[in-house]
Scaffold this motif. Structure first.
Motif, PDB file in Angstrom:
ATOM      1  N   GLY A  55      15.483   6.406   0.044  1.00  0.00           N
ATOM      2  CA  GLY A  55      16.500   5.728  -0.632  1.00  0.00           C
ATOM      3  C   GLY A  55      16.052   5.197  -2.306  1.00  0.00           C
ATOM      4  O   GLY A  55      15.334   5.058  -3.318  1.00  0.00           O
ATOM      5  N   ILE A  56      17.651   4.650  -2.689  1.00  0.00           N
ATOM      6  CA  ILE A  56      17.811   4.154  -4.594  1.00  0.00           C
ATOM      7  C   ILE A  56      17.748   3.106  -4.266  1.00  0.00           C
ATOM      8  O   ILE A  56      17.496   2.433  -3.830  1.00  0.00           O
ATOM      9  N   TRP A  57      17.014   2.529  -5.071  1.00  0.00           N
ATOM     10  CA  TRP A  57      16.423   0.963  -5.661  1.00  0.00           C
ATOM     11  C   TRP A  57      17.667   0.601  -6.182  1.00  0.00           C
ATOM     12  O   TRP A  57      18.701   1.017  -6.750  1.00  0.00           O
ATOM     13  N   ARG A  58      17.667  -1.045  -5.726  1.00  0.00           N
ATOM     14  CA  ARG A  58      18.685  -1.967  -6.080  1.00  0.00           C
ATOM     15  C   ARG A  58      18.435  -3.575  -6.703  1.00  0.00           C
ATOM     16  O   ARG A  58      17.179  -3.268  -6.760  1.00  0.00           O
ATOM     17  N   PRO A  59      18.744  -4.287  -7.502  1.00  0.00           N
ATOM     18  CA  PRO A  59      18.527  -5.261  -8.819  1.00  0.00           C
ATOM     19  C   PRO A  59      17.718  -5.533  -7.489  1.00  0.00           C
ATOM     20  O   PRO A  59      16.447  -6.176  -7.358  1.00  0.00           O
ATOM     21  N   GLN A  60      17.834  -6.570  -6.412  1.00  0.00           N
ATOM     22  CA  GLN A  60      17.139  -7.050  -4.805  1.00  0.00           C
ATOM     23  C   GLN A  60      16.411  -6.939  -4.826  1.00  0.00           C
ATOM     24  O   GLN A  60      15.405  -7.597  -4.325  1.00  0.00           O
ATOM     25  N   GLN A  61      16.373  -5.130  -4.354  1.00  0.00           N
ATOM     26  CA  GLN A  61      15.127  -4.768  -3.411  1.00  0.00           C
ATOM     27  C   GLN A  61      13.629  -5.107  -5.370  1.00  0.00           C
ATOM     28  O   GLN A  61      12.619  -5.058  -4.855  1.00  0.00           O
ATOM     29  N   VAL A  62      14.364  -4.446  -6.288  1.00  0.00           N
ATOM     30  CA  VAL A  62      13.120  -4.557  -7.350  1.00  0.00           C
ATOM     31  C   VAL A  62      12.551  -5.769  -7.306  1.00  0.00           C
ATOM     32  O   VAL A  62      11.647  -6.129  -7.551  1.00  0.00           O
ATOM     33  N   GLN A  63      13.282  -6.649  -7.191  1.00  0.00           N
ATOM     34  CA  GLN A  63      13.025  -8.112  -7.692  1.00  0.00           C
ATOM     35  C   GLN A  63      12.181  -9.314  -6.751  1.00  0.00           C
ATOM     36  O   GLN A  63      11.353  -8.995  -6.859  1.00  0.00           O
ATOM     37  N   ARG A  64      12.277  -8.462  -5.778  1.00  0.00           N
ATOM     38  CA  ARG A  64      11.456  -8.238  -4.074  1.00  0.00           C
ATOM     39  C   ARG A  64      10.368  -8.040  -4.369  1.00  0.00           C
ATOM     40  O   ARG A  64       8.594  -8.138  -4.205  1.00  0.00           O
ATOM     41  N   LEU A  65      10.517  -6.101  -4.656  1.00  0.00           N
ATOM     42  CA  LEU A  65       8.977  -6.157  -4.914  1.00  0.00           C
ATOM     43  C   LEU A  65       8.254  -5.888  -5.931  1.00  0.00           C
ATOM     44  O   LEU A  65       6.608  -6.215  -6.046  1.00  0.00           O
ATOM     45  N   VAL A  66       8.338  -6.771  -6.681  1.00  0.00           N
ATOM     46  CA  VAL A  66       8.074  -6.978  -8.077  1.00  0.00           C
ATOM     47  C   VAL A  66       6.834  -8.786  -7.759  1.00  0.00           C
ATOM     48  O   VAL A  66       5.619  -9.102  -7.569  1.00  0.00           O
ATOM     49  N   LYS A  67       7.717 -10.189  -6.887  1.00  0.00           N
ATOM     50  CA  LYS A  67       7.655 -10.690  -6.301  1.00  0.00           C
ATOM     51  C   LYS A  67       6.255 -10.785  -5.399  1.00  0.00           C
ATOM     52  O   LYS A  67       4.940 -11.032  -5.001  1.00  0.00           O
ATOM     53  N   MET A  68       7.192  -9.754  -4.275  1.00  0.00           N
ATOM     54  CA  MET A  68       5.727  -9.115  -3.384  1.00  0.00           C
ATOM     55  C   MET A  68       3.982  -8.747  -3.844  1.00  0.00           C
ATOM     56  O   MET A  68       3.275  -9.364  -3.789  1.00  0.00           O
ATOM     57  N   MET A  69       4.489  -7.573  -5.128  1.00  0.00           N
ATOM     58  CA  MET A  69       2.832  -6.418  -5.050  1.00  0.00           C
ATOM     59  C   MET A  69       2.787  -7.721  -6.311  1.00  0.00           C
ATOM     60  O   MET A  69       1.523  -8.052  -6.586  1.00  0.00           O
ATOM     61  N   SER A  70       2.856  -8.671  -7.135  1.00  0.00           N
ATOM     62  CA  SER A  70       2.423 -10.208  -7.676  1.00  0.00           C
ATOM     63  C   SER A  70       1.816 -10.805  -6.900  1.00  0.00           C
ATOM     64  O   SER A  70       0.931 -12.015  -7.623  1.00  0.00           O
ATOM     65  N   LYS A 112      11.650   6.406  -5.843  1.00  0.00           N
ATOM     66  CA  LYS A 112      12.435   6.257  -4.640  1.00  0.00           C
ATOM     67  C   LYS A 112      11.673   5.536  -4.060  1.00  0.00           C
ATOM     68  O   LYS A 112      10.845   5.030  -4.106  1.00  0.00           O
ATOM     69  N   THR A 113      12.577   4.442  -2.897  1.00  0.00           N
ATOM     70  CA  THR A 113      12.050   3.187  -2.583  1.00  0.00           C
ATOM     71  C   THR A 113      11.213   4.017  -1.798  1.00  0.00           C
ATOM     72  O   THR A 113      10.860   5.031  -1.120  1.00  0.00           O
ATOM     73  N   SER A 114      10.455   3.127  -0.712  1.00  0.00           N
ATOM     74  CA  SER A 114       9.068   3.820   0.601  1.00  0.00           C
ATOM     75  C   SER A 114      10.168   4.367   1.844  1.00  0.00           C
ATOM     76  O   SER A 114       9.914   5.111   2.421  1.00  0.00           O
ATOM     77  N   LYS A 115      11.445   3.872   1.500  1.00  0.00           N
ATOM     78  CA  LYS A 115      12.607   5.205   2.634  1.00  0.00           C
ATOM     79  C   LYS A 115      13.424   6.365   1.879  1.00  0.00           C
ATOM     80  O   LYS A 115      13.770   6.297   2.968  1.00  0.00           O
ATOM     81  N   ASN A 171       0.811  -1.249  -0.341  1.00  0.00           N
ATOM     82  CA  ASN A 171       0.015   0.085   0.212  1.00  0.00           C
ATOM     83  C   ASN A 171       0.637   1.142  -0.325  1.00  0.00           C
ATOM     84  O   ASN A 171       0.083   2.595  -0.162  1.00  0.00           O
ATOM     85  N   LYS A 172       2.258   1.431  -0.266  1.00  0.00           N
ATOM     86  CA  LYS A 172       3.320   2.593   0.387  1.00  0.00           C
ATOM     87  C   LYS A 172       3.215   2.801  -1.217  1.00  0.00           C
ATOM     88  O   LYS A 172       3.385   2.492  -2.354  1.00  0.00           O
ATOM     89  N   GLU A 173       3.134   4.229  -1.386  1.00  0.00           N
ATOM     90  CA  GLU A 173       2.793   4.836  -2.907  1.00  0.00           C
ATOM     91  C   GLU A 173       3.685   4.838  -3.882  1.00  0.00           C
ATOM     92  O   GLU A 173       4.377   5.001  -4.442  1.00  0.00           O
ATOM     93  N   ALA A 174       5.295   4.787  -2.660  1.00  0.00           N
ATOM     94  CA  ALA A 174       6.709   4.335  -3.975  1.00  0.00           C
ATOM     95  C   ALA A 174       6.954   3.087  -4.285  1.00  0.00           C
ATOM     96  O   ALA A 174       7.010   3.013  -6.072  1.00  0.00           O
ATOM     97  N   ASN A 175       6.407   2.312  -3.610  1.00  0.00           N
ATOM     98  CA  ASN A 175       6.219   0.646  -4.034  1.00  0.00           C
ATOM     99  C   ASN A 175       4.724   1.046  -5.120  1.00  0.00           C
ATOM    100  O   ASN A 175       5.440  -0.046  -6.257  1.00  0.00           O
ATOM    101  N   LYS A 176       3.966   1.444  -4.990  1.00  0.00           N
ATOM    102  CA  LYS A 176       2.522   1.584  -6.193  1.00  0.00           C
ATOM    103  C   LYS A 176       3.940   1.486  -7.472  1.00  0.00           C
ATOM    104  O   LYS A 176       3.650   1.460  -8.884  1.00  0.00           O
ATOM    105  N   LYS A 177       4.245   3.281  -7.705  1.00  0.00           N
ATOM    106  CA  LYS A 177       4.734   3.594  -8.605  1.00  0.00           C
ATOM    107  C   LYS A 177       5.419   3.014  -8.972  1.00  0.00           C
ATOM    108  O   LYS A 177       5.947   3.274 -10.058  1.00  0.00           O
TER     109      LYS A 177
END
Length: 215
Positions: free
Chosen positions: A199-214, A194-197, A163-169
């Motif tokens: 910060g900058i995005w890292r490859p592992q964070q993007v991968q976790r984001l996609v998995k979580m949001m999917s 930006k990340t929800s905190k 539900n965090k706006e940064a993650n949705k975008k």
């Protein structure tokens, strides 16, 4: 009008001056001294960590724009004396609590910030030792939770993240992109995501984001 880049920092063990309080102090200083905030950076990192992403970006921007870095208090910049002195030699920095410091004063105040960090560490270690001596099990705070409780807590954390706006975008962009995780992370960073905190995005964070949001 003097241009400034604002930097705010809190750490997990040192929350005596929160982000909003720091913003208020910086804004008040800028209003009184006719300074314009051109960018703001937030970081959740220990003051003893000298390798902070947001600080590095903020400092780089001051060089490119010819502006000053501004922080609410000396210990918000760092709690490592030699690191603080080195930054003051290399960059233009304003400390709202001590805006007219000379080299001697810088040495004193950075030394005090480092000493306080060392005291915090000593107090934490002493408190943990006292708990351990009383038979309190350390290192596994959730050991008494049931599997159901742990599952529910994990589910709540995932829902909060979704539900965090940064993650949705960010997810709205990367879900339709091709390319590897490194490419997607670089694209997000280069386009101001930006990340929800903050910060900058890292490859592992993007991968976790996609998995979580999917899910």
């Amino acid at each position: 009008m003097k241009k400034v880049v604002a930097y705010y920092r809190v750490s997990t063990n040192d929350q005596n001056l929160g982000i909003e309080a720091q913003k208020s102090i910086v804004k008040q200083y800028c209003d009184l001294n006719s300074a314009e905030i051109i960018s703001e950076y937030e970081e959740h990192e220990s003051g003893k960590n000298n390798h902070r992403v947001q600080l590095a970006i903020a400092l780089e921007e001051t060089v490119k724009t010819g502006s000053y870095l501004i922080v609410a208090k000396i210990d918000r910049l760092t709690r490592v004396a030699y690191f603080g002195l080195r930054l003051c030699e290399k960059y233009k920095i304003i400390f709202c609590d001590h805006p007219t410091m000379g080299t001697l004063e810088q040495s004193i105040y950075f030394g005090m910030a480092q000493q306080e960090r060392e005291y915090i560490s000593q107090r934490t270690k002493a408190a943990l030792a006292a708990l351990k001596s009383k038979g309190v099990k350390l290192g596994a705070p959730n050991a008494h939770f049931t599997n159901v409780q742990r599952s529910m807590a994990l589910s709540r954390r995932k829902n909060n993240s979704r539900n965090k706006e940064a993650n949705k975008k960010a997810f709205a962009i990367v879900r339709i992109m091709t390319g590897n995780w490194s490419y997607k992370a670089r694209f997000l960073n280069e386009n101001g995501f930006k990340t929800s905190k903050g910060g900058i995005w890292r490859p592992q964070q993007v991968q976790r984001l996609v998995k979580m949001m999917s899910l």
